[in-house]
Design a protein around this motif. Structure first.
Motif, PDB file in Angstrom:
ATOM      1  N   ARG A  29       0.827  -1.199   0.000  1.00  0.00           N
ATOM      2  CA  ARG A  29       0.000   0.000   0.000  1.00  0.00           C
ATOM      3  C   ARG A  29       0.867   1.257   0.000  1.00  0.00           C
ATOM      4  O   ARG A  29       0.380   2.335  -0.333  1.00  0.00           O
ATOM      5  CB  ARG A  29      -0.895   0.004   1.229  1.00  0.00           C
ATOM      6  CG  ARG A  29      -1.923  -1.069   1.159  1.00  0.00           C
ATOM      7  CD  ARG A  29      -2.805  -0.979   2.343  1.00  0.00           C
ATOM      8  NE  ARG A  29      -3.716  -2.113   2.348  1.00  0.00           N
ATOM      9  CZ  ARG A  29      -4.500  -2.412   3.326  1.00  0.00           C
ATOM     10  NH1 ARG A  29      -4.495  -1.677   4.414  1.00  0.00           N
ATOM     11  NH2 ARG A  29      -5.300  -3.437   3.263  1.00  0.00           N
ATOM     12  N   ASN A  30       2.121   1.154   0.363  1.00  0.00           N
ATOM     13  CA  ASN A  30       3.035   2.305   0.401  1.00  0.00           C
ATOM     14  C   ASN A  30       3.649   2.462  -0.987  1.00  0.00           C
ATOM     15  O   ASN A  30       4.372   1.595  -1.478  1.00  0.00           O
ATOM     16  CB  ASN A  30       4.105   2.070   1.453  1.00  0.00           C
ATOM     17  CG  ASN A  30       4.940   3.303   1.706  1.00  0.00           C
ATOM     18  OD1 ASN A  30       4.912   4.246   0.941  1.00  0.00           O
ATOM     19  ND2 ASN A  30       5.678   3.292   2.804  1.00  0.00           N
ATOM     20  N   THR A  31       3.353   3.581  -1.642  1.00  0.00           N
ATOM     21  CA  THR A  31       3.833   3.807  -3.008  1.00  0.00           C
ATOM     22  C   THR A  31       5.348   3.934  -3.080  1.00  0.00           C
ATOM     23  O   THR A  31       5.949   3.543  -4.083  1.00  0.00           O
ATOM     24  CB  THR A  31       3.189   5.067  -3.596  1.00  0.00           C
ATOM     25  OG1 THR A  31       3.455   6.168  -2.771  1.00  0.00           O
ATOM     26  CG2 THR A  31       1.716   4.871  -3.797  1.00  0.00           C
ATOM     27  N   ASP A  32       5.966   4.444  -2.046  1.00  0.00           N
ATOM     28  CA  ASP A  32       7.435   4.556  -2.058  1.00  0.00           C
ATOM     29  C   ASP A  32       8.053   3.168  -2.152  1.00  0.00           C
ATOM     30  O   ASP A  32       9.022   2.950  -2.886  1.00  0.00           O
ATOM     31  CB  ASP A  32       7.927   5.265  -0.794  1.00  0.00           C
ATOM     32  CG  ASP A  32       7.529   6.736  -0.785  1.00  0.00           C
ATOM     33  OD1 ASP A  32       7.260   7.282  -1.884  1.00  0.00           O
ATOM     34  OD2 ASP A  32       7.514   7.341   0.303  1.00  0.00           O
ATOM     35  N   PHE A  33       7.498   2.232  -1.392  1.00  0.00           N
ATOM     36  CA  PHE A  33       8.004   0.868  -1.395  1.00  0.00           C
ATOM     37  C   PHE A  33       7.767   0.227  -2.752  1.00  0.00           C
ATOM     38  O   PHE A  33       8.612  -0.466  -3.289  1.00  0.00           O
ATOM     39  CB  PHE A  33       7.337   0.058  -0.271  1.00  0.00           C
ATOM     40  CG  PHE A  33       7.795  -1.356  -0.211  1.00  0.00           C
ATOM     41  CD1 PHE A  33       9.096  -1.673   0.168  1.00  0.00           C
ATOM     42  CD2 PHE A  33       6.924  -2.404  -0.545  1.00  0.00           C
ATOM     43  CE1 PHE A  33       9.505  -3.000   0.220  1.00  0.00           C
ATOM     44  CE2 PHE A  33       7.353  -3.719  -0.495  1.00  0.00           C
ATOM     45  CZ  PHE A  33       8.651  -4.011  -0.109  1.00  0.00           C
ATOM     46  N   VAL A  34       6.598   0.470  -3.355  1.00  0.00           N
ATOM     47  CA  VAL A  34       6.261  -0.102  -4.657  1.00  0.00           C
ATOM     48  C   VAL A  34       7.208   0.462  -5.716  1.00  0.00           C
ATOM     49  O   VAL A  34       7.707  -0.259  -6.576  1.00  0.00           O
ATOM     50  CB  VAL A  34       4.793   0.174  -5.009  1.00  0.00           C
ATOM     51  CG1 VAL A  34       4.476  -0.248  -6.438  1.00  0.00           C
ATOM     52  CG2 VAL A  34       3.875  -0.543  -4.038  1.00  0.00           C
ATOM     53  N   VAL A  35       7.473   1.740  -5.644  1.00  0.00           N
ATOM     54  CA  VAL A  35       8.392   2.362  -6.611  1.00  0.00           C
ATOM     55  C   VAL A  35       9.789   1.781  -6.435  1.00  0.00           C
ATOM     56  O   VAL A  35      10.488   1.482  -7.398  1.00  0.00           O
ATOM     57  CB  VAL A  35       8.390   3.891  -6.446  1.00  0.00           C
ATOM     58  CG1 VAL A  35       9.511   4.536  -7.247  1.00  0.00           C
ATOM     59  CG2 VAL A  35       7.055   4.458  -6.882  1.00  0.00           C
ATOM     60  N   LEU A  36      10.198   1.581  -5.176  1.00  0.00           N
ATOM     61  CA  LEU A  36      11.508   0.998  -4.911  1.00  0.00           C
ATOM     62  C   LEU A  36      11.579  -0.406  -5.478  1.00  0.00           C
ATOM     63  O   LEU A  36      12.575  -0.780  -6.107  1.00  0.00           O
ATOM     64  CB  LEU A  36      11.787   0.998  -3.408  1.00  0.00           C
ATOM     65  CG  LEU A  36      13.089   0.325  -2.972  1.00  0.00           C
ATOM     66  CD1 LEU A  36      14.289   1.125  -3.495  1.00  0.00           C
ATOM     67  CD2 LEU A  36      13.136   0.172  -1.484  1.00  0.00           C
ATOM     68  N   LEU A  37      10.526  -1.207  -5.264  1.00  0.00           N
ATOM     69  CA  LEU A  37      10.502  -2.571  -5.792  1.00  0.00           C
ATOM     70  C   LEU A  37      10.557  -2.554  -7.317  1.00  0.00           C
ATOM     71  O   LEU A  37      11.276  -3.338  -7.944  1.00  0.00           O
ATOM     72  CB  LEU A  37       9.250  -3.314  -5.323  1.00  0.00           C
ATOM     73  CG  LEU A  37       9.267  -3.825  -3.890  1.00  0.00           C
ATOM     74  CD1 LEU A  37       7.940  -4.512  -3.567  1.00  0.00           C
ATOM     75  CD2 LEU A  37      10.406  -4.767  -3.657  1.00  0.00           C
ATOM     76  N   LEU A  40      14.104  -1.657  -8.408  1.00  0.00           N
ATOM     77  CA  LEU A  40      15.015  -2.793  -8.208  1.00  0.00           C
ATOM     78  C   LEU A  40      14.751  -3.877  -9.240  1.00  0.00           C
ATOM     79  O   LEU A  40      15.691  -4.490  -9.753  1.00  0.00           O
ATOM     80  CB  LEU A  40      14.889  -3.339  -6.788  1.00  0.00           C
ATOM     81  CG  LEU A  40      15.404  -2.423  -5.672  1.00  0.00           C
ATOM     82  CD1 LEU A  40      15.111  -3.050  -4.311  1.00  0.00           C
ATOM     83  CD2 LEU A  40      16.873  -2.145  -5.825  1.00  0.00           C
ATOM     84  N   LEU A  41      13.473  -4.119  -9.558  1.00  0.00           N
ATOM     85  CA  LEU A  41      13.129  -5.094 -10.588  1.00  0.00           C
ATOM     86  C   LEU A  41      13.671  -4.650 -11.942  1.00  0.00           C
ATOM     87  O   LEU A  41      14.210  -5.454 -12.712  1.00  0.00           O
ATOM     88  CB  LEU A  41      11.609  -5.273 -10.642  1.00  0.00           C
ATOM     89  CG  LEU A  41      11.095  -6.290 -11.656  1.00  0.00           C
ATOM     90  CD1 LEU A  41      11.581  -7.697 -11.305  1.00  0.00           C
ATOM     91  CD2 LEU A  41       9.591  -6.245 -11.721  1.00  0.00           C
ATOM     92  N   PHE A  42      13.548  -3.348 -12.220  1.00  0.00           N
ATOM     93  CA  PHE A  42      14.085  -2.793 -13.468  1.00  0.00           C
ATOM     94  C   PHE A  42      15.595  -2.994 -13.548  1.00  0.00           C
ATOM     95  O   PHE A  42      16.127  -3.411 -14.572  1.00  0.00           O
ATOM     96  CB  PHE A  42      13.715  -1.309 -13.575  1.00  0.00           C
ATOM     97  CG  PHE A  42      14.318  -0.614 -14.748  1.00  0.00           C
ATOM     98  CD1 PHE A  42      13.856  -0.864 -16.040  1.00  0.00           C
ATOM     99  CD2 PHE A  42      15.365   0.296 -14.595  1.00  0.00           C
ATOM    100  CE1 PHE A  42      14.399  -0.234 -17.123  1.00  0.00           C
ATOM    101  CE2 PHE A  42      15.919   0.924 -15.683  1.00  0.00           C
ATOM    102  CZ  PHE A  42      15.432   0.668 -16.949  1.00  0.00           C
ATOM    103  N   LEU A  43      16.285  -2.737 -12.432  1.00  0.00           N
ATOM    104  CA  LEU A  43      17.737  -2.932 -12.402  1.00  0.00           C
ATOM    105  C   LEU A  43      18.090  -4.395 -12.566  1.00  0.00           C
ATOM    106  O   LEU A  43      19.049  -4.750 -13.255  1.00  0.00           O
ATOM    107  CB  LEU A  43      18.328  -2.383 -11.101  1.00  0.00           C
ATOM    108  CG  LEU A  43      18.340  -0.854 -10.953  1.00  0.00           C
ATOM    109  CD1 LEU A  43      18.935  -0.470  -9.592  1.00  0.00           C
ATOM    110  CD2 LEU A  43      19.120  -0.200 -12.053  1.00  0.00           C
ATOM    111  N   ALA A  44      17.290  -5.292 -11.984  1.00  0.00           N
ATOM    112  CA  ALA A  44      17.548  -6.725 -12.118  1.00  0.00           C
ATOM    113  C   ALA A  44      17.386  -7.162 -13.555  1.00  0.00           C
ATOM    114  O   ALA A  44      18.175  -7.964 -14.074  1.00  0.00           O
ATOM    115  CB  ALA A  44      16.614  -7.503 -11.191  1.00  0.00           C
TER     116      ALA A  44
END
Length: 187
Positions: A29-37, A40-44
């Motif tokens: 529910r936290n957009t900051d966490f979703v953006v971080l994920l 990180l997925l993009f970098l992976a």
């Protein structure tokens, strides 16, 4: 699939801007966490497809191309400096040749002026000599003319004087003597 639709609808309603940064950080529910994920997925994904290596190779290739261009530019600069030095030497040589030509022309002009001066002196001397000769000839001619005239006047005066002072008998005697003289000289 139904679960995915429900989850996406639920997450869409929960991801409203008013609830964006509220609640625990490690929650979907936290957009900051979703953006971080997502980041990180993009970098992976980038690492999985070896994008950094490709980018590094591209950058290395570009750096090598730039290095080659710099080396070529240095070589061109050195060549240009060599040409510049060569042209400067040639310009110096041409300047020296021009100075030598000017000096030779001045020397030749001075020599020609000196020679013309000497020729002028000689010409003046010849003309003076010719003029003096003409004056001497005119003077001699005038003296001869005066002498001839004086002789003619003297002869005429003597004839007049002799004609007045000699008698008829003396005249006959002088004529006879002259005829005898001429006759003796002719035989």
């Amino acid at each position: 699939m139904r679960k995915l639709i429900v989850t996406s609808a639920l997450s869409a309603s929960l991801a409203s801007p008013a609830l964006a940064a509220t609640g625990p950080f490690f929650s979907l529910r936290n957009t900051d966490f979703v953006v971080l994920l997502g980041f990180l997925l993009f970098l992976a994904v980038l690492v999985y497809f070896k994008v950094p290596g490709l980018l590094g190779k591209q950058l290395d290739k570009r750096a090598e191309g730039i290095r080659d261009e710099l080396d070529e530019a240095r070589a061109l600069r050195e060549e240009a400096q060599t040409l510049l030095a060569s042209y400067e030497r040639k310009q110096q040589e041409v300047s020296e040749q021009a100075a030598q030509i000017v000096a030779n022309a001045k020397q030749e002009a001075e020599n020609a002026a000196a020679q013309a001066h000497e020729e002028l002196k000689a010409s003046i001397a010849r003309r003076l000599a010719t003029a003096e000769d003409q004056i001497a000839a005119a003077q001699a001619s005038a003296v001869k003319e005066v002498r001839d005239r004086a002789a003619a006047v003297a002869v005429a005066a003597a004839r007049d004087v002799i004609a007045q002072q000699t008698s008829a008998a003396d005249k006959d005697r002088l004529i006879d003597e002259s005829i005898a003289d001429v006759g003796a000289k002719l035989h």
